[in-house]
Write a protein that holds these residues in place. Structure first.
Motif, PDB file in Angstrom:
ATOM      1  N   MET A  25      30.775 -17.915 -30.246  1.00  0.00           N
ATOM      2  CA  MET A  25      30.350 -16.523 -30.384  1.00  0.00           C
ATOM      3  C   MET A  25      30.922 -15.942 -31.666  1.00  0.00           C
ATOM      4  N   HIS A  26      30.093 -15.247 -32.406  1.00  0.00           N
ATOM      5  CA  HIS A  26      30.546 -14.611 -33.631  1.00  0.00           C
ATOM      6  C   HIS A  26      31.509 -13.481 -33.308  1.00  0.00           C
ATOM      7  N   SER A  27      32.345 -13.157 -34.269  1.00  0.00           N
ATOM      8  CA  SER A  27      33.226 -12.016 -34.099  1.00  0.00           C
ATOM      9  C   SER A  27      32.420 -10.728 -34.251  1.00  0.00           C
ATOM     10  N   ARG A  28      32.999  -9.617 -33.793  1.00  0.00           N
ATOM     11  CA  ARG A  28      32.337  -8.322 -33.950  1.00  0.00           C
ATOM     12  C   ARG A  28      32.093  -8.043 -35.423  1.00  0.00           C
ATOM     13  N   ASP A  29      33.053  -8.362 -36.281  1.00  0.00           N
ATOM     14  CA  ASP A  29      32.893  -8.106 -37.719  1.00  0.00           C
ATOM     15  C   ASP A  29      31.713  -8.882 -38.295  1.00  0.00           C
ATOM     16  N   ASP A  30      31.574 -10.147 -37.894  1.00  0.00           N
ATOM     17  CA  ASP A  30      30.453 -10.963 -38.388  1.00  0.00           C
ATOM     18  C   ASP A  30      29.120 -10.363 -37.955  1.00  0.00           C
ATOM     19  N   ASP A  31      29.042  -9.982 -36.681  1.00  0.00           N
ATOM     20  CA  ASP A  31      27.792  -9.415 -36.167  1.00  0.00           C
ATOM     21  C   ASP A  31      27.486  -8.075 -36.826  1.00  0.00           C
ATOM     22  N   PHE A  32      28.522  -7.271 -37.028  1.00  0.00           N
ATOM     23  CA  PHE A  32      28.311  -5.966 -37.659  1.00  0.00           C
ATOM     24  C   PHE A  32      27.862  -6.131 -39.103  1.00  0.00           C
ATOM     25  N   ARG A  33      28.436  -7.088 -39.806  1.00  0.00           N
ATOM     26  CA  ARG A  33      28.053  -7.345 -41.198  1.00  0.00           C
ATOM     27  C   ARG A  33      26.579  -7.769 -41.273  1.00  0.00           C
ATOM     28  N   ALA A  34      26.162  -8.654 -40.372  1.00  0.00           N
ATOM     29  CA  ALA A  34      24.753  -9.083 -40.360  1.00  0.00           C
ATOM     30  C   ALA A  34      23.824  -7.910 -40.061  1.00  0.00           C
ATOM     31  N   LEU A  35      24.246  -7.045 -39.159  1.00  0.00           N
ATOM     32  CA  LEU A  35      23.441  -5.884 -38.814  1.00  0.00           C
ATOM     33  C   LEU A  35      23.307  -4.932 -40.007  1.00  0.00           C
ATOM     34  N   THR A  36      24.404  -4.647 -40.677  1.00  0.00           N
ATOM     35  CA  THR A  36      24.335  -3.715 -41.814  1.00  0.00           C
ATOM     36  C   THR A  36      23.491  -4.287 -42.946  1.00  0.00           C
ATOM     37  N   GLU A  37      23.560  -5.592 -43.168  1.00  0.00           N
ATOM     38  CA  GLU A  37      22.745  -6.207 -44.217  1.00  0.00           C
ATOM     39  C   GLU A  37      21.258  -6.090 -43.882  1.00  0.00           C
ATOM     40  N   ARG A  38      20.925  -6.284 -42.610  1.00  0.00           N
ATOM     41  CA  ARG A  38      19.521  -6.149 -42.203  1.00  0.00           C
ATOM     42  C   ARG A  38      19.048  -4.704 -42.327  1.00  0.00           C
ATOM     43  N   VAL A  39      19.874  -3.773 -41.885  1.00  0.00           N
ATOM     44  CA  VAL A  39      19.490  -2.366 -41.897  1.00  0.00           C
ATOM     45  C   VAL A  39      19.280  -1.853 -43.316  1.00  0.00           C
ATOM     46  N   ARG A  40      20.069  -2.342 -44.251  1.00  0.00           N
ATOM     47  CA  ARG A  40      19.922  -1.871 -45.640  1.00  0.00           C
ATOM     48  C   ARG A  40      18.509  -2.067 -46.165  1.00  0.00           C
ATOM     49  N   GLY A  41      17.843  -3.092 -45.661  1.00  0.00           N
ATOM     50  CA  GLY A  41      16.474  -3.344 -46.084  1.00  0.00           C
ATOM     51  C   GLY A  41      15.477  -2.325 -45.568  1.00  0.00           C
ATOM     52  N   GLU A  42      15.890  -1.485 -44.618  1.00  0.00           N
ATOM     53  CA  GLU A  42      14.986  -0.491 -44.038  1.00  0.00           C
ATOM     54  C   GLU A  42      15.180   0.901 -44.631  1.00  0.00           C
ATOM     55  N   LEU A  43      16.175   1.063 -45.472  1.00  0.00           N
ATOM     56  CA  LEU A  43      16.515   2.405 -45.955  1.00  0.00           C
ATOM     57  C   LEU A  43      15.486   2.910 -46.972  1.00  0.00           C
TER      58      LEU A  43
END
Length: 208
Positions: A1-19
């Motif tokens: 299982m990924h750490s919370r930091d890893d998952d959060f980093r992946a989420l923020t990178e994906r979200v940046r593409g929607e801004l």
């Protein structure tokens, strides 16, 4: 299982593409800052993002994931909404946060989605979440979902395989009949056979 930091980093990178536009960038930076702080005040600000109308979906997702992985149950309703979302990436993010949240309502919500015939094509991550939770609702819901998929006409092989994997991992012999039925399909024969073997190893059938 990924750490919370890893998952959060992946989420923020994906979200940046929607801004879109400077206003959304400002909201993004503000939300990420609160998520990284994790203080009581920061969590209140994130919860406000969920409560106030007008925020874009990505902001609600960021806030809900952050609160959920911090164990803040104010994220529950938004995370369940995202678990039901058509976008599998968002559903996967929600499932991860719900697994970490520890809210006793989670298994019931995941079971409702997994057994809803109108939502089957969106239920993959709910099914996987049920297996991960190993809650009292998990096995009955997974059996019910797999029975419907085996009986067709729409088998949704990926969802059916996820049900099989979860049932095999939990080793509950109540799943033997539906797993035996699933084994007749070439697409499910190998995983169903493996799940049955695992159940029989852990709970050998009675010789009586």
């Amino acid at each position: 299982m990924h750490s919370r930091d890893d998952d959060f980093r992946a989420l923020t990178e994906r979200v940046r593409g929607e801004l879109k536009g400077h206003g959304q960038w400002a909201l993004y930076e503000r939300t990420v800052t609160f998520a990284r702080q994790g203080t009581s005040t920061a969590r209140d600000e994130l919860a406000r993002t969920l409560e106030l109308p007008g925020h874009p979906l990505w902001a609600r997702e960021l806030a809900a994931f952050s609160l959920g992985t911090l164990g803040d149950r104010r994220a529950f309703e938004t995370l369940v909404l995202l678990l039901n979302y058509r976008d599998p990436v968002r559903a996967a993010t929600a499932a991860e946060a719900l697994a970490r949240l520890g809210d006793p309502r989670t298994a019931r919500a995941a079971a409702a989605l997994a057994t809803n015939p109108l939502r089957t094509s969106y239920s993959l991550h709910a099914v996987r979440l049920l297996g991960r939770l190993r809650a009292p609702e998990s096995v009955p819901a997974l059996i019910s979902a797999l029975e419907r998929l085996v009986q067709g006409p729409d088998h949704h092989w990926a969802v059916a395989a996820a049900c099989i994997e979860a049932l095999g991992a939990m080793g509950d012999d109540r799943a033997v009949p539906v797993l035996s039925s699933a084994r007749v399909f070439p697409e499910l024969r190998e995983p169903a056979g493996g799940a049955l073997a695992r159940i029989w190893r852990e709970s050998p059938p009675s010789s009586a």
